[in-house]
Design an enzyme around this catalytic site. Structure first.
Site, PDB file in Angstrom:
ATOM      1  N   HIS A   1      -8.927   1.231   5.534  1.00 22.30           N
ATOM      2  CA  HIS A   1      -7.981   1.051   5.763  1.00 22.30           C
ATOM      3  C   HIS A   1      -7.762   1.739   6.714  1.00 22.30           C
ATOM      4  O   HIS A   1      -8.967   2.825   7.200  1.00 22.30           O
ATOM      5  CB  HIS A   1      -6.549   1.962   5.381  1.00 22.30           C
ATOM      6  CG  HIS A   1      -5.536   1.540   5.333  1.00 22.30           C
ATOM      7  ND1 HIS A   1      -5.043   2.713   6.788  1.00 22.30           N
ATOM      8  CD2 HIS A   1      -4.193   0.733   4.914  1.00 22.30           C
ATOM      9  CE1 HIS A   1      -3.968   2.452   6.762  1.00 22.30           C
ATOM     10  NE2 HIS A   1      -3.401   1.494   5.897  1.00 22.30           N
TER      11      HIS A   1
ATOM     12  N   LYS B   1      -0.163   4.375   0.091  1.00 16.79           N
ATOM     13  CA  LYS B   1      -0.352   5.488   0.386  1.00 16.79           C
ATOM     14  C   LYS B   1      -0.493   6.739  -0.374  1.00 16.79           C
ATOM     15  O   LYS B   1      -0.614   5.869  -1.108  1.00 16.79           O
ATOM     16  CB  LYS B   1      -0.295   5.440   1.798  1.00 16.79           C
ATOM     17  CG  LYS B   1       0.130   4.235   2.348  1.00 16.79           C
ATOM     18  CD  LYS B   1      -0.295   4.554   4.296  1.00 16.79           C
ATOM     19  CE  LYS B   1      -0.147   3.329   4.763  1.00 16.79           C
ATOM     20  NZ  LYS B   1       0.094   3.463   5.919  1.00 16.79           N
TER      21      LYS B   1
ATOM     22  N   GLY C   1       2.636   2.563  11.250  1.00 16.25           N
ATOM     23  CA  GLY C   1       3.970   3.458  10.441  1.00 16.25           C
ATOM     24  C   GLY C   1       5.036   3.783  11.538  1.00 16.25           C
ATOM     25  O   GLY C   1       5.090   5.275  12.032  1.00 16.25           O
TER      26      GLY C   1
ATOM     27  N   SER D   1       4.217  -2.196  10.404  1.00 11.72           N
ATOM     28  CA  SER D   1       5.139  -1.979  10.512  1.00 11.72           C
ATOM     29  C   SER D   1       6.527  -2.574   9.823  1.00 11.72           C
ATOM     30  O   SER D   1       7.465  -3.884  10.709  1.00 11.72           O
ATOM     31  CB  SER D   1       5.991  -1.657  11.960  1.00 11.72           C
ATOM     32  OG  SER D   1       5.218  -0.163  11.881  1.00 11.72           O
TER      33      SER D   1
ATOM     34  N   GLU E   1      -4.644  -4.846  10.922  1.00  3.18           N
ATOM     35  CA  GLU E   1      -3.812  -4.233  11.280  1.00  3.18           C
ATOM     36  C   GLU E   1      -3.568  -3.029  11.830  1.00  3.18           C
ATOM     37  O   GLU E   1      -5.152  -2.131  12.770  1.00  3.18           O
ATOM     38  CB  GLU E   1      -3.537  -2.958  10.297  1.00  3.18           C
ATOM     39  CG  GLU E   1      -3.522  -3.422   8.608  1.00  3.18           C
ATOM     40  CD  GLU E   1      -3.580  -2.743   7.411  1.00  3.18           C
ATOM     41  OE1 GLU E   1      -2.026  -2.199   7.159  1.00  3.18           O
ATOM     42  OE2 GLU E   1      -3.752  -1.566   7.397  1.00  3.18           O
TER      43      GLU E   1
ATOM     44  N   ASN F   1       0.898  -0.807  -0.235  1.00  5.03           N
ATOM     45  CA  ASN F   1       0.018  -0.235   0.309  1.00  5.03           C
ATOM     46  C   ASN F   1       1.383   1.358   0.033  1.00  5.03           C
ATOM     47  O   ASN F   1       1.447   1.410   1.155  1.00  5.03           O
ATOM     48  CB  ASN F   1      -0.932   0.196   1.173  1.00  5.03           C
ATOM     49  CG  ASN F   1      -1.548   1.452   1.093  1.00  5.03           C
ATOM     50  OD1 ASN F   1      -1.972   1.527   0.836  1.00  5.03           O
ATOM     51  ND2 ASN F   1      -2.641   1.388   2.438  1.00  5.03           N
TER      52      ASN F   1
ATOM     53  N   GLU G   1      -6.191   4.533   7.807  1.00  8.48           N
ATOM     54  CA  GLU G   1      -6.566   6.219   7.583  1.00  8.48           C
ATOM     55  C   GLU G   1      -8.048   6.757   7.382  1.00  8.48           C
ATOM     56  O   GLU G   1      -8.293   7.758   7.089  1.00  8.48           O
ATOM     57  CB  GLU G   1      -4.913   6.289   7.049  1.00  8.48           C
ATOM     58  CG  GLU G   1      -3.557   5.664   7.498  1.00  8.48           C
ATOM     59  CD  GLU G   1      -2.337   5.629   6.503  1.00  8.48           C
ATOM     60  OE1 GLU G   1      -2.612   5.382   5.480  1.00  8.48           O
ATOM     61  OE2 GLU G   1      -1.852   4.972   7.557  1.00  8.48           O
TER      62      GLU G   1
HETATM   63  O1  G3H Z   1      -1.670  -1.046   4.484  1.00  7.70           O
HETATM   64  C1  G3H Z   1      -0.571  -0.481   5.462  1.00  7.70           C
HETATM   65  C2  G3H Z   1      -0.410  -0.407   6.870  1.00  7.70           C
HETATM   66  O2  G3H Z   1      -1.516   0.849   7.228  1.00  7.70           O
HETATM   67  C3  G3H Z   1       0.704  -0.756   7.432  1.00  7.70           C
HETATM   68  O3  G3H Z   1       1.591   0.673   7.512  1.00  7.70           O
HETATM   69  O4  G3H Z   1       4.112  -0.382   6.946  1.00  7.70           O
HETATM   70  O5  G3H Z   1       3.993   2.233   7.407  1.00  7.70           O
HETATM   71  O6  G3H Z   1       3.527   0.600   9.230  1.00  7.70           O
HETATM   72  P1  G3H Z   1       3.070   0.807   7.515  1.00  7.70           P
END
Ligand code: G3H
Length: 247
Positions: free
Chosen positions: A94, A12, A170, A210, A164, A10, A96
């Site tokens: 998600h 983002k 993140g 993460s 998640e 992803n 977010e």
């Molecule tokens: O969609 C992915 C997740 O929000 C994980 O994000 O790997 O940057 O922690 P991250």
């Protein structure tokens, strides 16, 4: 388990044409495990560009979509549009979308159902916040999120469930393999009791939060972790290690 490993990247709200070209060149020239379903999810405006560069081994996903095919919904897009630009999947719910944009369980469930009816696979995301975990409410929260989705899904063949935990996204604070395994096993039990034995056995439950090249192999050993949804590390060369985490 018989469940094919699934790794999604992803991106983002990151990337531009130059950066995407570099990421895709890296993926196309890497040796990727044939036993993994691989999906990348660029910002919607780059879906067609990314698809045009990618090896056919790798699918694309939208990061969101609305619950209608077309109409007066300024700023949004439909599953039909995702299909039109080559996407096979969409990420729905998600954290977010839930926490920055205020999407609730009901809207997320409706979007999931509409995307599936439109023949787009859905990566449906759930996960608890830190205060919910600390209050001992992890299961209650993820069961409620899953229940809302399950109430509207009739065919689970094109669904992947992404667990998640919000505190792991993140932050560099990955769930331990045991923490992730525990929740995945509880979700499978919930599915067995509330959906069906066959969905509980066949649905891929992937972990996100993460995930890195350094921690993916250990996480991938857990029997109920069927892959990953990767944010930050999916923009980096180590994404290849994550795709190949099962060896
Ligand atoms: O969609 C992915 C997740 O929000 C994980 O994000 O790997 O940057 O922690 P991250």
């Amino acid at each position: 388990s018989g469940r094919k490993f699934f790794v999604g990247g992803n991106w983002k709200m990151n990337g531009n044409k130059d950066e995407i070209k570099k990421i895709v060149d890296g993926l196309n020239s890497a040796t990727l495990n044939d036993n993994t379903d691989i999906v990348v999810s660029p910002p919607a405006c780059y879906l067609e560009y990314t698809k045009g560069l990618l090896s056919p081994k790798i699918s694309t996903a939208g990061q969101n979509c609305y619950k209608a095919a077309k109409g007066a919904f300024t700023g949004d897009l439909s599953p039909q549009m995702l299909i039109d630009v080559g996407a096979d999947w969409v990420i729905i719910g998600h954290s977010e979308r839930r926490n920055v944009f205020g999407e609730g369980d009901e809207l997320i469930a409706e979007k999931t159902a509409f995307a599936l009816e439109s023949a787009v696979g859905v990566i449906a995301c759930i996960g608890e916040k830190l205060e919910e975990r600390e209050a001992g409410k992890t299961e209650e929260v993820v069961f409620q999120q899953t229940k809302a989705i399950a109430a509207k899904v009739t065919n689970w063949d094109k669904v992947v469930l992404a667990y998640e935990p919000v505190w792991a996204i993140g932050t560099g604070k990955t769930a331990t393999p045991q923490q992730a395994q525990d929740v995945h096993a509880q979700l499978r039990k919930w599915l067995r009791e509330n959906v069906s034995e066959s969905v509980a056995n066949s649905l891929r439950i992937i972990y996100g939060g993460s995930v890195t090249g350094g921690n993916c192999k250990e996480l991938a050993q857990s029997p109920d972790i069927d892959g990953f949804l990767v944010g930050g590390a999916s923009l980096k060369p180590e994404f290849v290690e994550i795709i190949n985490a099962r060896g």
